[in-house]
Design a protein around this motif. Structure first.
Motif, mmCIF file in Angstrom:
data_model
loop_
_atom_site.group_PDB
_atom_site.id
_atom_site.type_symbol
_atom_site.label_atom_id
_atom_site.label_comp_id
_atom_site.label_asym_id
_atom_site.label_seq_id
_atom_site.Cartn_x
_atom_site.Cartn_y
_atom_site.Cartn_z
ATOM 1 N N LEU A 208 37.676 45.424 47.205
ATOM 2 C CA LEU A 208 37.704 47.144 47.170
ATOM 3 C C LEU A 208 36.466 48.752 46.417
ATOM 4 O O LEU A 208 35.977 49.358 47.656
ATOM 5 N N ALA A 209 36.355 47.583 45.787
ATOM 6 C CA ALA A 209 36.374 49.091 44.522
ATOM 7 C C ALA A 209 34.704 48.601 44.951
ATOM 8 O O ALA A 209 34.174 48.084 44.579
ATOM 9 N N ASP A 210 33.927 50.235 44.218
ATOM 10 C CA ASP A 210 33.023 49.724 44.161
ATOM 11 C C ASP A 210 31.745 49.169 43.012
ATOM 12 O O ASP A 210 31.214 48.452 42.801
ATOM 13 N N VAL A 211 33.327 49.250 41.873
ATOM 14 C CA VAL A 211 32.420 48.292 39.894
ATOM 15 C C VAL A 211 33.521 47.736 40.397
ATOM 16 O O VAL A 211 34.546 47.402 39.749
ATOM 17 N N PRO A 212 33.533 46.399 40.673
ATOM 18 C CA PRO A 212 34.520 45.412 40.685
ATOM 19 C C PRO A 212 35.489 44.905 39.038
ATOM 20 O O PRO A 212 34.692 45.278 38.399
ATOM 21 N N THR A 213 36.161 44.375 39.503
ATOM 22 C CA THR A 213 37.062 44.124 38.241
ATOM 23 C C THR A 213 38.085 42.527 38.744
ATOM 24 O O THR A 213 38.726 42.794 39.461
ATOM 25 N N TYR A 214 36.900 41.625 38.076
ATOM 26 C CA TYR A 214 37.510 40.364 38.431
ATOM 27 C C TYR A 214 38.348 39.889 37.195
ATOM 28 O O TYR A 214 38.453 40.066 36.058
ATOM 29 N N GLY A 215 39.570 39.613 37.640
ATOM 30 C CA GLY A 215 40.642 38.373 37.319
ATOM 31 C C GLY A 215 41.404 39.467 36.354
ATOM 32 O O GLY A 215 42.142 38.488 35.190
ATOM 33 N N ARG A 216 40.986 40.273 35.884
ATOM 34 C CA ARG A 216 41.836 41.343 35.025
ATOM 35 C C ARG A 216 42.592 42.573 35.656
ATOM 36 O O ARG A 216 43.607 42.715 34.639
ATOM 37 N N GLY A 217 42.292 42.659 36.937
ATOM 38 C CA GLY A 217 43.320 43.719 37.736
ATOM 39 C C GLY A 217 44.557 43.022 37.962
ATOM 40 O O GLY A 217 45.378 42.605 37.351
ATOM 41 N N LEU A 218 45.323 44.824 38.506
ATOM 42 C CA LEU A 218 46.458 44.370 38.827
ATOM 43 C C LEU A 218 46.019 44.142 40.469
ATOM 44 O O LEU A 218 46.019 43.634 40.848
ATOM 45 N N THR A 219 47.535 43.039 40.739
ATOM 46 C CA THR A 219 47.447 42.938 42.060
ATOM 47 C C THR A 219 48.240 43.757 43.018
ATOM 48 O O THR A 219 48.873 44.354 42.664
ATOM 49 N N PRO A 220 48.452 44.094 44.921
ATOM 50 C CA PRO A 220 48.322 45.119 45.521
ATOM 51 C C PRO A 220 50.236 45.041 45.254
ATOM 52 O O PRO A 220 49.965 45.831 45.193
ATOM 53 N N PRO A 221 51.088 43.714 44.999
ATOM 54 C CA PRO A 221 52.841 44.723 44.930
ATOM 55 C C PRO A 221 52.415 45.059 43.970
ATOM 56 O O PRO A 221 53.004 45.514 43.737
ATOM 57 N N VAL A 222 52.389 44.164 42.633
ATOM 58 C CA VAL A 222 52.239 45.236 41.199
ATOM 59 C C VAL A 222 51.702 46.572 41.731
ATOM 60 O O VAL A 222 52.114 47.942 40.863
ATOM 61 N N ARG B 112 32.628 47.094 50.435
ATOM 62 C CA ARG B 112 33.071 45.631 50.108
ATOM 63 C C ARG B 112 34.189 45.115 51.348
ATOM 64 O O ARG B 112 34.321 44.406 51.310
ATOM 65 N N ASP B 113 34.720 45.831 52.282
ATOM 66 C CA ASP B 113 34.901 45.496 53.231
ATOM 67 C C ASP B 113 35.034 44.228 54.247
ATOM 68 O O ASP B 113 33.834 44.119 53.801
ATOM 69 N N ASP B 114 35.977 43.222 54.816
ATOM 70 C CA ASP B 114 35.117 42.507 55.373
ATOM 71 C C ASP B 114 34.462 42.698 57.286
ATOM 72 O O ASP B 114 34.979 44.576 57.498
ATOM 73 N N ASP B 115 34.228 42.098 58.418
ATOM 74 C CA ASP B 115 33.984 42.615 59.453
ATOM 75 C C ASP B 115 35.360 43.190 59.884
ATOM 76 O O ASP B 115 35.069 44.487 60.660
#
Length: 298
Positions: A235-249, A275-278
């Motif tokens: 969803l982020a306007d500027v994505p973070t790949y591989g280094r960000g948090l998971t939703p549960p955390v 960024r969202d899906d349809d």
């Protein structure tokens, strides 16, 4: 945890962003069932509506640093007045952006109301860029904290937004969950710092330490969804790949922050509906995460 009603306010602006899109976030989150989800979680919510829509524009022919700074300030002054109305009504601000600069408006409104707040800044970065250091990327939503702190080289239009200057001091600030490199390149911001690598080990312990920056009137939580790994929740306007948090955390962190003594508001920014899906899956996931964090204790 407070049982005071939440005062929902949208600030539909991408004026300070990298490109259009974020101005649609408040409406998209409402359409994804945010108000109903909060009610189902046992929270009283008063919807204060939205400020004026401000879509990113090309600031030409005059190039300013930060980009389109006068219009950005106009957006924030309208938001400041609206947040002050939420506070005057006795509600806990729940502000949906838009981009990261909206937290400047929240701090200005709190200062208008005579409140001394700390900030727990849950974000993939620290937003400490200064116009003088980044003329090649003059985007204000990476500069919000630098202007709240009134660092040397800050633009007067943003640093002077509120009734006092600075709006925030480093002892009232905790950076939580960032994955980018250290942005305090001048060593001017001795704030508390809890990077993503530390947070994932024990989100509850980090929350307990972060809230120590609270002022006499508590603390507000700034949440930029780029703190999440884009591959876990895109969803982020500027994505973070591989280094960000998971939703549960992130969920465990937010629940602890919201339930801590002194919690005085939440600002949610940088969720781009494009960024969202349809099917709207990812916005609904974010709504569920936020509603669960804000749920009334039973």
């Amino acid at each position: 945890m407070t049982t005071v009603p939440l005062g929902l306010l949208g600030v539909p602006s991408s004026a300070a962003a990298h490109a259009p899109g974020l101005e649609r976030a408040p409406a998209a989150l409402r359409a994804a069932g945010f108000v109903d989800a909060l009610a189902a979680a046992g929270r009283d919510v008063v919807d204060h509506g939205d400020t004026s829509v401000a879509r990113w524009r090309h600031d030409a022919p005059a190039r300013t640093v930060p980009h389109d700074v006068v219009r950005v300030a106009d957006v924030l002054q309208e938001a400041r007045a609206a947040v002050l109305g939420v506070l005057a009504a006795g509600h806990v601000p729940l502000v949906l952006g838009g981009e990261c600069t909206v937290t400047l408006a929240v701090l200005a409104a709190a200062a208008d109301a005579g409140r001394d707040l700390g900030v727990v800044y849950v974000d993939g970065g620290q937003d400490l860029h200064l116009p003088t250091d980044h003329p090649d990327e003059p985007i204000a939503d990476s500069m919000g904290v630098a202007h709240a702190l009134d660092l040397p080289g800050a633009h007067d239009t943003l640093a002077g937004l509120g009734p006092r200057r600075p709006l925030l001091t480093p002892d009232r600030l905790a950076f939580v969950g960032y994955a980018d490199e250290e942005e305090d390149v001048h060593g001017l911001v001795p704030a508390a710092r809890f990077p993503a690598s530390v947070l994932v080990v024990d989100p509850v312990a980090v929350a307990d330490r972060a809230v120590r920056v609270a002022g006499p009137d508590g603390f507000v939580v700034h949440l930029d969804v780029d703190v999440l790994d884009f591959l876990a929740l895109p969803l982020a306007d500027v994505p973070t790949y591989g280094r960000g948090l998971t939703p549960p955390v992130l969920g465990r962190l937010l629940r602890s922050l919201v339930r801590a003594d002194g919690f005085a508001g939440l600002v949610v920014v940088e969720a781009n509906p494009d960024r969202d899906d349809d099917a709207g899956t990812h916005l609904r996931t974010l709504v569920g995460l936020l509603a669960d964090a804000l749920a009334a204790e039973r």
